[in-house]
Motif scaffolding. Sequence first.
Motif, PDB file in Angstrom:
ATOM      1  N   THR A  30       0.831  -1.229   0.000  1.00 45.49           N
ATOM      2  CA  THR A  30       0.000   0.000   0.000  1.00 45.49           C
ATOM      3  C   THR A  30       0.858   1.269   0.000  1.00 45.49           C
ATOM      4  N   THR A  48      -3.993  -1.162   7.028  1.00 51.13           N
ATOM      5  CA  THR A  48      -2.707  -1.509   6.433  1.00 51.13           C
ATOM      6  C   THR A  48      -1.690  -1.879   7.504  1.00 51.13           C
ATOM      7  N   ASP A 100      -6.482   2.078   2.568  1.00 53.90           N
ATOM      8  CA  ASP A 100      -5.535   1.733   3.633  1.00 53.90           C
ATOM      9  C   ASP A 100      -6.007   2.253   4.989  1.00 53.90           C
TER      10      ASP A 100
END
Lengths: 532, 315
Positions: free
Chosen positions: A254, A519, A278
């Motif tokens: 990410t 994330t 995220d």
Amino acid sequence: MNRDYRFAAAATALLLGIYATGAVSAPKYGGILKMEHRGGIASASILEEATFSTVVPFMGIFNNLVMYKQDVAQNSMDSIVPDLATSWTWSPDRTKLTFELRKGVKWHDGVPFTAKDVECTFNLIMGKSQDKLRKNPRKSWYQNVNDVVTNGDYEVSFILKRPQPALIALLASGYSPIYPCHVSAAQMRTHPIGTGPFKFVEYKTNQSIKVVRNPDYWKKGRPYLDGIDYTIIHDVSTSVLAFVAGKYDMTFPTNLTIAEVKDLKKQDPQAVCKIEPDNVNTNLIINRDSPPFNNPDIRKAMALTLDRKAFVDILFEGQADIGGAMLPPPQGIWGLTPEILKTIPGYGPDVEKNRAEARKLMEKAGYGPNNRLKIKVSTRNLPVYRDPAVILIDQLKQIYIDGELDVVETAQWFPKIARKDYTVGLNLTGNAVDDPDQAFYENYACGSQRNYTGYCNKDLQKLFDQQSMETDKAKRQKLVWEIDKQLQEDMARPVIFHARQGTCWQPYVKGVTVMVNSTYNGYRYEDVWLDK
Amino acid sequence: MVTYFVRRLLLMLLTLFGISVIIFALLRIVPGNVVDILFDAAGFVDAADKAKIEADLGLDKPIPVQYAAWISGLAHGDLGYSYVSEKPALEEILPRIPITARLAGMALAFSILFGVPLGVLSAVKQNTALDYVLRLVSLSGLSMPAFWLGLLLLMAFVATTGMIPIYSQAPKSFWDSLLMYSVPAAAVGFRSSALIMRLTRSSMLEVLRQDYIRTARSKGASENSINYRHALRNAMLPVVTVIGIEAAFLIGGLIVTETVFNIPGIARFLVEAIRLRDYPIVQNLVMFIAVIVVAVNFAVDILYAALDPRIRYSN
């Protein structure tokens, strides 16, 4: 007879087809996964850091009590599975959470894992132990935990001040590893010891990190990889080119923008890329103690002028999400639905109408075309902050506000906003766990260190506690929506958008799951294998 | 000569002392300290934790005391610990020096080998098509930032060969290793080579117009002998001076080149250390660079004095 042959031939063809596509290929052992790392690691101690720069390479060193199932993209209560704990039970009054622990687990240095290690870890976080963490960013997560007590070597209980069903969600995060009692907090920063699938080998500052397979891992048959080599590359252009040239099997998770993913795919069409939220939102922070922003009309006008879709279109080519404090559905579990969002001032589709209303509010406060409000819009000197801040300044112009970009060096950003040395700012807020307990208490609770705007609504705070104690998911969802809506209406920290970022890997890297609502939780990598 | 040497040596020590004070003071004047950075990712700074870390690192002591502790450590070979990695500063700095030294050496060699011959060629072929092309090359070298050229070179390599000449801890062969250093060296050395090329050209043109060149020519000396034996030697004096100065300036180009080519040298490390306010690393690295620059200048001064007696008499 002919029909039987035809059926057998069709079945064989189907099986061959499935085999050819790799759908049934068995995981292979061995190989080193080569990954790019974006840098920014202050230390190897997950408990002391608050960035996924640390979590990504070091999560595989550790185990939690429980964790989010690594092959389920959406983190939820339903995707929490045992890790070092084999099971857990709540007391009838929901103030005691007891874990039965796995037996026969050893730390990487051979010392047996026991309940004492769990007790030590949480005493360290709660500041009750002799040894201290240098930084303790997750202390606030466990404010409701009164004590952690052991019962023998393989049972541990969390004694809570009040019921908090979501505690288990916090414990499942990549931010909640269990540390060994016998290793100091200082050593964990430079040479971490865990029970996880990978053992730490070395960290060369700003250069590389190496972890290797733990041959004594308690989960039989895991990990598949012999190790993971992370190479730190600060320059994104270089990292994309290096990936295309085959230097790395996977980009840092990410970390790619939409444009970078497109560029990478153009140069390497075979690459597998995912663009997912995220759970980091970009928001407007207004110092409500500083005149004229102590006037709620001006704050409301600023929220009304936001054209969120323009931000999303310009910065993400339409691929980002509009929502409130919680990540919106379908990736987010608790976020406001589009129907609710439409009812909140500033979220309606008619931007011009919103701005007309905003101008009226500004005029009421004494501003107009001939008396424009001049402000500084402070933000951090990073592209991810600066770019939306420029768009924000442009949008504020529509309501008689002339903003000047005040770029603040990274080292100064949080100290500056913490001492309220700003009037208007643009900030990013990341949520490690898609759960209201983490988001509300951390960012909106009265007196919280990360409540930068100083927003404090005692009535809403009661609702924070109410939703936190609620065991019925549907009832909790309603409360969360009510709170989130109120937060946006109060302009506590107007959320502009929820970002999406990309991750790419080579097709021979298997078993990678990019989490869609955080994330911070999906980097154990014990199920990842190389098909080559 | 001995007096001159001693005077220069004392001046060098005084310069180094001044640099140490300036570095130390500047680092403390810049807003924000390492503790703010350490808390950066957490999104808040806990006042109590901050005070404790500052005390642990000795940052709560008066600045003169901190300075004295650093200098005293330095005199005993103790460079202290990195505030961020908590490793000894020497352990962090030492492995990076050969990497940067290799890269800087190759960049300098590239700039001399590319700049001097082409500058001579440009001068002796003045106002020809070749001269125009070479002037264009030198002008583009001066105009192109090293990071941009580096990125272009990387893209060209990936597009044409499918490989990327970025740093690798374990290059597979000597050629891989050579490529790994030579491409970034070319990227960073291109600007210096352009400068050297232009200076060599103008210096050569000036010398070629001198009476003694005309005399040599009238005596029937060959063009090669005139260009390389008589003209180049004299034209090289200002070029050599510039090469010396450029060697010190290379560090600036190396910072971005090391980033683009992902080379773990001291230039990139220094920038990162400044960003993190990792004082022990910054102080010691800057002092290391200063010692080298001052020592080179000292050597040049001594050499000048040895070559030209007028310098030591005038002093």
